[in-house]
Design a protein around this motif. Structure first.
Motif, PDB file in Angstrom:
ATOM      1  N   THR A 157     -16.208 -20.670 -33.539  1.00 61.15           N
ATOM      2  CA  THR A 157     -16.584 -22.099 -34.267  1.00 61.15           C
ATOM      3  C   THR A 157     -17.991 -22.400 -33.198  1.00 61.15           C
ATOM      4  N   GLU A 158     -18.780 -23.584 -33.725  1.00 60.86           N
ATOM      5  CA  GLU A 158     -19.753 -23.704 -32.727  1.00 60.86           C
ATOM      6  C   GLU A 158     -19.490 -24.686 -31.648  1.00 60.86           C
ATOM      7  N   SER A 159     -18.146 -25.027 -31.649  1.00 67.33           N
ATOM      8  CA  SER A 159     -17.609 -26.104 -30.583  1.00 67.33           C
ATOM      9  C   SER A 159     -18.051 -25.451 -29.067  1.00 67.33           C
ATOM     10  N   ASN A 160     -17.644 -24.217 -28.760  1.00 66.06           N
ATOM     11  CA  ASN A 160     -17.907 -23.551 -27.353  1.00 66.06           C
ATOM     12  C   ASN A 160     -19.009 -22.932 -27.164  1.00 66.06           C
ATOM     13  N   LYS A 161     -19.938 -23.131 -27.893  1.00 70.38           N
ATOM     14  CA  LYS A 161     -21.104 -22.073 -27.845  1.00 70.38           C
ATOM     15  C   LYS A 161     -21.889 -22.436 -26.376  1.00 70.38           C
ATOM     16  N   ARG A 162     -21.879 -23.683 -26.178  1.00 71.24           N
ATOM     17  CA  ARG A 162     -22.499 -23.813 -24.754  1.00 71.24           C
ATOM     18  C   ARG A 162     -21.491 -24.108 -23.580  1.00 71.24           C
ATOM     19  N   THR A 163     -20.030 -23.907 -23.715  1.00 70.97           N
ATOM     20  CA  THR A 163     -19.152 -24.139 -22.700  1.00 70.97           C
ATOM     21  C   THR A 163     -19.385 -22.914 -21.691  1.00 70.97           C
ATOM     22  N   PRO A 164     -19.505 -23.330 -20.532  1.00 65.35           N
ATOM     23  CA  PRO A 164     -19.533 -22.239 -19.313  1.00 65.35           C
ATOM     24  C   PRO A 164     -18.202 -21.312 -19.240  1.00 65.35           C
ATOM     25  N   ILE A 165     -18.628 -20.230 -19.192  1.00 70.23           N
ATOM     26  CA  ILE A 165     -17.599 -18.988 -19.183  1.00 70.23           C
ATOM     27  C   ILE A 165     -17.638 -18.457 -17.908  1.00 70.23           C
ATOM     28  N   PHE A 166     -16.450 -18.387 -17.032  1.00 74.28           N
ATOM     29  CA  PHE A 166     -16.354 -17.720 -15.903  1.00 74.28           C
ATOM     30  C   PHE A 166     -15.674 -16.497 -15.929  1.00 74.28           C
ATOM     31  N   MET A 167     -16.490 -15.307 -15.833  1.00 71.03           N
ATOM     32  CA  MET A 167     -15.693 -13.963 -15.964  1.00 71.03           C
ATOM     33  C   MET A 167     -16.075 -13.287 -14.671  1.00 71.03           C
ATOM     34  N   ALA A 168     -14.796 -12.552 -14.227  1.00 66.71           N
ATOM     35  CA  ALA A 168     -14.724 -11.937 -12.976  1.00 66.71           C
ATOM     36  C   ALA A 168     -13.893 -10.646 -13.139  1.00 66.71           C
ATOM     37  N   LYS A 182     -17.521  -5.777 -17.895  1.00 65.26           N
ATOM     38  CA  LYS A 182     -18.990  -5.951 -17.692  1.00 65.26           C
ATOM     39  C   LYS A 182     -19.511  -6.101 -19.319  1.00 65.26           C
ATOM     40  N   LEU A 183     -19.099  -5.116 -20.254  1.00 63.51           N
ATOM     41  CA  LEU A 183     -19.641  -4.940 -21.471  1.00 63.51           C
ATOM     42  C   LEU A 183     -19.205  -6.228 -22.308  1.00 63.51           C
ATOM     43  N   SER A 184     -18.072  -6.836 -22.146  1.00 61.87           N
ATOM     44  CA  SER A 184     -17.751  -7.830 -22.887  1.00 61.87           C
ATOM     45  C   SER A 184     -18.603  -9.055 -22.416  1.00 61.87           C
ATOM     46  N   SER A 185     -18.867  -9.411 -20.984  1.00 60.11           N
ATOM     47  CA  SER A 185     -19.893 -10.331 -20.787  1.00 60.11           C
ATOM     48  C   SER A 185     -21.216 -10.097 -21.351  1.00 60.11           C
ATOM     49  N   GLU A 186     -21.689  -8.999 -21.389  1.00 56.53           N
ATOM     50  CA  GLU A 186     -22.975  -8.482 -21.828  1.00 56.53           C
ATOM     51  C   GLU A 186     -23.031  -9.053 -23.475  1.00 56.53           C
ATOM     52  N   VAL A 195     -22.251 -17.289 -19.903  1.00 55.31           N
ATOM     53  CA  VAL A 195     -21.564 -16.754 -18.997  1.00 55.31           C
ATOM     54  C   VAL A 195     -21.943 -16.549 -17.732  1.00 55.31           C
ATOM     55  N   THR A 196     -21.207 -16.500 -16.778  1.00 58.35           N
ATOM     56  CA  THR A 196     -21.259 -16.189 -15.302  1.00 58.35           C
ATOM     57  C   THR A 196     -20.477 -14.885 -15.063  1.00 58.35           C
ATOM     58  N   PHE A 197     -20.900 -13.789 -14.620  1.00 56.32           N
ATOM     59  CA  PHE A 197     -20.043 -12.593 -14.527  1.00 56.32           C
ATOM     60  C   PHE A 197     -20.224 -12.455 -12.962  1.00 56.32           C
ATOM     61  N   LYS A 198     -18.884 -12.445 -12.387  1.00 61.26           N
ATOM     62  CA  LYS A 198     -18.653 -12.038 -10.966  1.00 61.26           C
ATOM     63  C   LYS A 198     -18.100 -10.596 -10.589  1.00 61.26           C
ATOM     64  N   THR A 199     -18.720  -9.788  -9.878  1.00 61.18           N
ATOM     65  CA  THR A 199     -18.043  -8.645  -9.541  1.00 61.18           C
ATOM     66  C   THR A 199     -17.604  -8.515  -8.179  1.00 61.18           C
ATOM     67  N   TYR A 200     -16.379  -7.946  -7.965  1.00 59.56           N
ATOM     68  CA  TYR A 200     -15.722  -7.725  -6.623  1.00 59.56           C
ATOM     69  C   TYR A 200     -15.245  -6.241  -6.220  1.00 59.56           C
TER      70      TYR A 200
END
Length: 226
Positions: A157-168, A182-186, A195-200
């Motif tokens: 849906t359009e509802s969460n098109k601008r919702t911040p997504i934290f991926m780690a 990584k590919l999912s975030s891209e 999307v904010t993608f964090k690497t550990y």
């Protein structure tokens, strides 16, 4: 009302926000919740809900019955050729949506709700978040991946098109390789998601203190105490 049972950390201050966090394959609300004890103390206005997945046979584990949001028929690059368990996923979406509705009905607006998860549970958080009519405060994906990627954007849906997504994701993850995250975030970023993608570098398929610190900061930003 949801048919799923849950472990709940109630807020210690007036309840103005909720985090719903889904565990990974073979785990439970009881199993994952201790990792979030400190977070719940820091964020006293937040109620944390850890739903329990139903028990089901898992194909890659020789049909062993265990808590799971959906069946896993293959691992690695074979996931798509073997086919994902869309029916199982959508059944679990309905259960998690029931918990979300209960929170909204109790007076917490959806834009003060964060949906998250670890591993299989984070695939569920993306599926719930992208397809929901509710607009959420944030979506959290720890050591996870984008499910149903051939069709999820048509379901979205359009509802969460601008919702911040934290991926780690941990570089040392051998269960769900780093590249999956990584590919999912891209893919999400290229489709316009925030999307904010964090690497550990020292993290395997688990949750560590550094990741929880980053998650705490994300939650403070998207569901601040009011």
């Amino acid at each position: 009302m949801s048919y799923l049972t849950s472990v709940v950390f109630n807020s210690t201050k007036p309840h103005t926000a909720t985090v719903i966090f889904n565990h990974g394959l073979g785990d439970s609300g009881d199993g994952i919740s201790p990792a979030f004890l400190n977070l719940s103390k820091i964020l006293g206005h937040v109620k944390f809900i850890f739903p329990n997945a139903p028990n089901r046979p898992i194909t890659v584990n020789n049909g062993m019955i265990m808590p799971a949001w959906y069946d896993i028929r293959s691992l690695g690059d074979d996931i798509e050729t073997q086919g994902e368990d869309e029916e199982g996923m959508l059944n679990s979406v309905r259960g998690i949506n029931g918990i979300i509705r209960d929170e909204v009905d109790s007076g917490i607006p959806s834009n003060r709700i964060v949906v998250g998860g670890f591993s299989q549970g984070s695939a569920m958080s993306l599926l719930v978040g992208l397809t929901s009519e509710y607009r959420f405060a944030g979506i959290v994906v720890l050591s996870g991946y984008l499910p149903l990627r051939q069709k999820i954007y048509r379901m979205a849906t359009e509802s969460n098109k601008r919702t911040p997504i934290f991926m780690a994701h941990g570089v040392l993850d051998t269960i769900l390789p780093y590249n999956f995250g990584k590919l999912s975030s891209e893919s999400l970023i290229s489709t316009g998601y925030q999307v904010t993608f964090k690497t550990y570098n020292t993290l395997s398929h688990s949750i560590n203190g550094e990741e929880l610190q980053d998650l705490a900061q994300f939650l403070k930003n998207v569901i601040p105490d009011v």
